[in-house]
Write a protein that holds these residues in place. Sequence first.
Motif, PDB file in Angstrom:
ATOM      1  N   VAL A 233       0.966  -1.048   0.148  1.00 27.27           N
ATOM      2  CA  VAL A 233      -0.077  -0.002   0.049  1.00 27.27           C
ATOM      3  C   VAL A 233       0.896   1.264  -0.240  1.00 27.27           C
ATOM      4  O   VAL A 233       0.635   2.349  -0.442  1.00 27.27           O
ATOM      5  N   SER A 234       2.074   1.024   0.866  1.00 27.62           N
ATOM      6  CA  SER A 234       2.882   2.320   0.744  1.00 27.62           C
ATOM      7  C   SER A 234       3.392   2.650  -0.689  1.00 27.62           C
ATOM      8  O   SER A 234       3.470   3.739  -1.125  1.00 27.62           O
ATOM      9  N   GLU A 235       3.920   1.669  -1.492  1.00 25.79           N
ATOM     10  CA  GLU A 235       4.106   1.740  -2.959  1.00 25.79           C
ATOM     11  C   GLU A 235       2.995   2.134  -3.762  1.00 25.79           C
ATOM     12  O   GLU A 235       3.174   3.097  -4.620  1.00 25.79           O
ATOM     13  N   LEU A 236       1.931   1.883  -3.482  1.00 31.75           N
ATOM     14  CA  LEU A 236       0.596   2.423  -4.349  1.00 31.75           C
ATOM     15  C   LEU A 236       0.583   3.814  -4.156  1.00 31.75           C
ATOM     16  O   LEU A 236       0.546   4.428  -5.131  1.00 31.75           O
ATOM     17  N   LEU A 237       0.601   4.302  -2.691  1.00 33.12           N
ATOM     18  CA  LEU A 237       0.317   5.531  -2.763  1.00 33.12           C
ATOM     19  C   LEU A 237       1.255   6.567  -3.044  1.00 33.12           C
ATOM     20  O   LEU A 237       1.271   7.679  -2.930  1.00 33.12           O
ATOM     21  N   ALA A 238       2.788   5.925  -3.047  1.00 39.86           N
ATOM     22  CA  ALA A 238       3.742   6.833  -3.437  1.00 39.86           C
ATOM     23  C   ALA A 238       3.949   6.891  -4.966  1.00 39.86           C
ATOM     24  O   ALA A 238       4.793   7.591  -5.413  1.00 39.86           O
ATOM     25  N   LEU A 239       2.899   6.224  -5.677  1.00 43.24           N
ATOM     26  CA  LEU A 239       3.284   6.441  -7.093  1.00 43.24           C
ATOM     27  C   LEU A 239       2.996   7.899  -7.496  1.00 43.24           C
ATOM     28  O   LEU A 239       1.997   8.636  -7.038  1.00 43.24           O
ATOM     29  N   SER A 240       3.811   8.404  -8.579  1.00 41.50           N
ATOM     30  CA  SER A 240       3.733   9.728  -9.100  1.00 41.50           C
ATOM     31  C   SER A 240       3.457   9.697 -10.527  1.00 41.50           C
ATOM     32  O   SER A 240       3.651   8.449 -11.107  1.00 41.50           O
ATOM     33  N   LEU A 241       2.888  10.800 -11.255  1.00 40.33           N
ATOM     34  CA  LEU A 241       2.446  10.675 -12.558  1.00 40.33           C
ATOM     35  C   LEU A 241       3.642  10.008 -13.488  1.00 40.33           C
ATOM     36  O   LEU A 241       3.190   9.232 -14.342  1.00 40.33           O
ATOM     37  N   GLU A 242       4.896  10.283 -13.278  1.00 46.57           N
ATOM     38  CA  GLU A 242       5.856  10.158 -14.121  1.00 46.57           C
ATOM     39  C   GLU A 242       6.285   8.462 -14.045  1.00 46.57           C
ATOM     40  O   GLU A 242       7.030   7.763 -14.807  1.00 46.57           O
ATOM     41  N   ASP A 243       5.496   7.754 -12.933  1.00 43.24           N
ATOM     42  CA  ASP A 243       5.854   6.271 -12.763  1.00 43.24           C
ATOM     43  C   ASP A 243       4.749   5.316 -13.568  1.00 43.24           C
ATOM     44  O   ASP A 243       5.312   4.259 -13.657  1.00 43.24           O
ATOM     45  N   LEU A 244       3.923   6.024 -14.185  1.00 38.99           N
ATOM     46  CA  LEU A 244       2.948   5.277 -14.960  1.00 38.99           C
ATOM     47  C   LEU A 244       3.239   5.282 -16.302  1.00 38.99           C
ATOM     48  O   LEU A 244       3.555   6.213 -16.962  1.00 38.99           O
ATOM     49  N   GLU A 245       3.388   4.000 -16.840  1.00 36.34           N
ATOM     50  CA  GLU A 245       3.494   4.091 -18.378  1.00 36.34           C
ATOM     51  C   GLU A 245       2.374   3.029 -18.831  1.00 36.34           C
ATOM     52  O   GLU A 245       2.499   2.095 -19.269  1.00 36.34           O
ATOM     53  N   LEU A 246       1.293   3.895 -19.019  1.00 39.29           N
ATOM     54  CA  LEU A 246       0.143   3.138 -19.449  1.00 39.29           C
ATOM     55  C   LEU A 246      -0.003   2.563 -20.698  1.00 39.29           C
ATOM     56  O   LEU A 246      -0.483   1.574 -20.943  1.00 39.29           O
ATOM     57  N   ALA A 247       0.550   3.151 -21.506  1.00 40.21           N
ATOM     58  CA  ALA A 247       0.542   2.747 -23.065  1.00 40.21           C
ATOM     59  C   ALA A 247       1.510   1.502 -23.012  1.00 40.21           C
ATOM     60  O   ALA A 247       1.100   0.485 -23.697  1.00 40.21           O
ATOM     61  N   ALA A 248       2.379   1.398 -22.326  1.00 41.56           N
ATOM     62  CA  ALA A 248       3.077   0.185 -22.343  1.00 41.56           C
ATOM     63  C   ALA A 248       2.653  -0.868 -21.528  1.00 41.56           C
ATOM     64  O   ALA A 248       3.023  -2.158 -21.434  1.00 41.56           O
ATOM     65  N   GLY A 249       1.874  -0.386 -20.479  1.00 38.61           N
ATOM     66  CA  GLY A 249       1.148  -1.617 -19.618  1.00 38.61           C
ATOM     67  C   GLY A 249       1.820  -1.771 -18.514  1.00 38.61           C
ATOM     68  O   GLY A 249       1.972  -2.809 -18.057  1.00 38.61           O
ATOM     69  N   TYR A 250       2.800  -0.889 -17.878  1.00 42.72           N
ATOM     70  CA  TYR A 250       3.276  -1.109 -16.639  1.00 42.72           C
ATOM     71  C   TYR A 250       3.430   0.092 -15.739  1.00 42.72           C
ATOM     72  O   TYR A 250       3.190   1.162 -16.129  1.00 42.72           O
ATOM     73  N   ILE A 251       3.751  -0.082 -14.385  1.00 40.99           N
ATOM     74  CA  ILE A 251       4.262   1.063 -13.579  1.00 40.99           C
ATOM     75  C   ILE A 251       5.674   0.677 -13.071  1.00 40.99           C
ATOM     76  O   ILE A 251       6.038  -0.553 -12.905  1.00 40.99           O
ATOM     77  N   ARG A 252       5.897   1.721 -12.777  1.00 38.48           N
ATOM     78  CA  ARG A 252       7.434   1.624 -11.823  1.00 38.48           C
ATOM     79  C   ARG A 252       7.152   1.966 -10.386  1.00 38.48           C
ATOM     80  O   ARG A 252       6.561   2.917  -9.822  1.00 38.48           O
ATOM     81  N   VAL A 253       7.630   1.094  -9.605  1.00 34.51           N
ATOM     82  CA  VAL A 253       7.435   1.034  -8.334  1.00 34.51           C
ATOM     83  C   VAL A 253       8.977   1.044  -7.357  1.00 34.51           C
ATOM     84  O   VAL A 253       9.927   0.483  -7.791  1.00 34.51           O
ATOM     85  N   PHE A 254       8.970   1.873  -6.435  1.00 31.76           N
ATOM     86  CA  PHE A 254      10.376   2.017  -5.428  1.00 31.76           C
ATOM     87  C   PHE A 254       9.742   1.142  -4.122  1.00 31.76           C
ATOM     88  O   PHE A 254       9.087   1.900  -3.442  1.00 31.76           O
ATOM     89  N   GLY A 255      10.261   0.190  -3.974  1.00 26.83           N
ATOM     90  CA  GLY A 255       9.944  -0.766  -2.898  1.00 26.83           C
ATOM     91  C   GLY A 255      11.158  -0.445  -1.611  1.00 26.83           C
ATOM     92  O   GLY A 255      11.358   0.624  -1.541  1.00 26.83           O
ATOM     93  N   LYS A 256      11.289  -1.315  -0.805  1.00 23.87           N
ATOM     94  CA  LYS A 256      11.899  -1.504   0.321  1.00 23.87           C
ATOM     95  C   LYS A 256      13.313  -1.075  -0.122  1.00 23.87           C
ATOM     96  O   LYS A 256      13.798  -1.499  -1.044  1.00 23.87           O
ATOM     97  N   GLY A 257      13.978  -0.196   0.816  1.00 26.53           N
ATOM     98  CA  GLY A 257      15.342   0.108   0.315  1.00 26.53           C
ATOM     99  C   GLY A 257      15.562   1.063  -0.836  1.00 26.53           C
ATOM    100  O   GLY A 257      16.563   1.082  -1.315  1.00 26.53           O
ATOM    101  N   ASN A 258      14.181   1.430  -1.221  1.00 27.37           N
ATOM    102  CA  ASN A 258      14.258   2.498  -2.523  1.00 27.37           C
ATOM    103  C   ASN A 258      14.640   1.828  -3.457  1.00 27.37           C
ATOM    104  O   ASN A 258      15.127   2.384  -4.790  1.00 27.37           O
TER     105      ASN A 258
END
Length: 294
Positions: A146-171
């Motif tokens: 949930v922390s990764e979901l809510l940390a998503l910023s617009l530049e983390d979305l690649e909807l046309a390509a069908g993926y998101i970029r996530v920064f998890g534990k330890g960044n």
Amino acid sequence: MQPEIRKFLEHVRLERGLSENTAVSYARDLADFSAYLAREERTWADADRTLVLRYLSDLKRRGMKAATIARRMSALRAFFRFLVREGGLTSDPTASIEVAAPEEHLPRVVSEEDVERLIGAVRRPDAMGLRDRAMLETLYATGVRVSELLALSLEDLELAAGYIRVFGKGNKERVVPLGEVAQDALTLYLRYGRPLLARDRNENAVFLNRFGRRMTRQGFWNLLKGYARQAGVAEQVTPHTLRHSFATHLLEGGADLRVVQELLGHADISTTERYTHVTPKRLREVYRNAHPRA
């Protein structure tokens, strides 16, 4: 905050790259031990094996669970090792102390039908309804924390390509694919919902609350509980429940364990292996399909 703790927290944040949540947890655990030292009229330099063992006994007397005690001990180990490396202590008082591992519980999982009912409970036709459906679809489609979901910023979305970029534990960065349903929900929210919630053009958070700021964990938690009640889902549903369900449903569908490990962002595959328990429903299906007299 004592200077030793402050230096240690700077170390785990900057040099070890641990998450802010982990640093906050360390700070809370070390503050409790520091308070215990004060009651005993002792200092960090006075801490020896006997004192640490008495502290662990004190935790038990306070009714703390085994998992909490194990976490406190982990924080103390990391802290005292740091003090020894930095020259603040000559020996580590936790070095020869073993704490029993807490009993491991299988992750709580809800069925695919319950997930459908939960997401289907989002019926609001307004901006916040579009946002809520996009959050739930994304959480279940990706299995992110949930922390990764809510940390998503617009530049983390690649909807046309069908993926998101996530920064998890330890960044640590990882790329997680989106299913078509989640892509559609996100697209609708970004096109018709988010513009109505956004008040500051410089705010780049994907999911906004009614004040136009980044959605908080508490805010999301309250929304999820409300939708679970409306859906009549009997199991207690938390954001982590959807993460567990994502992993379990993938494995039941035949996904490779290593792939699920990568999607979840687990550093150790043994963590992912918790999801390999076989549900009774899956057991019956495999039996019927495989046994010649089933």
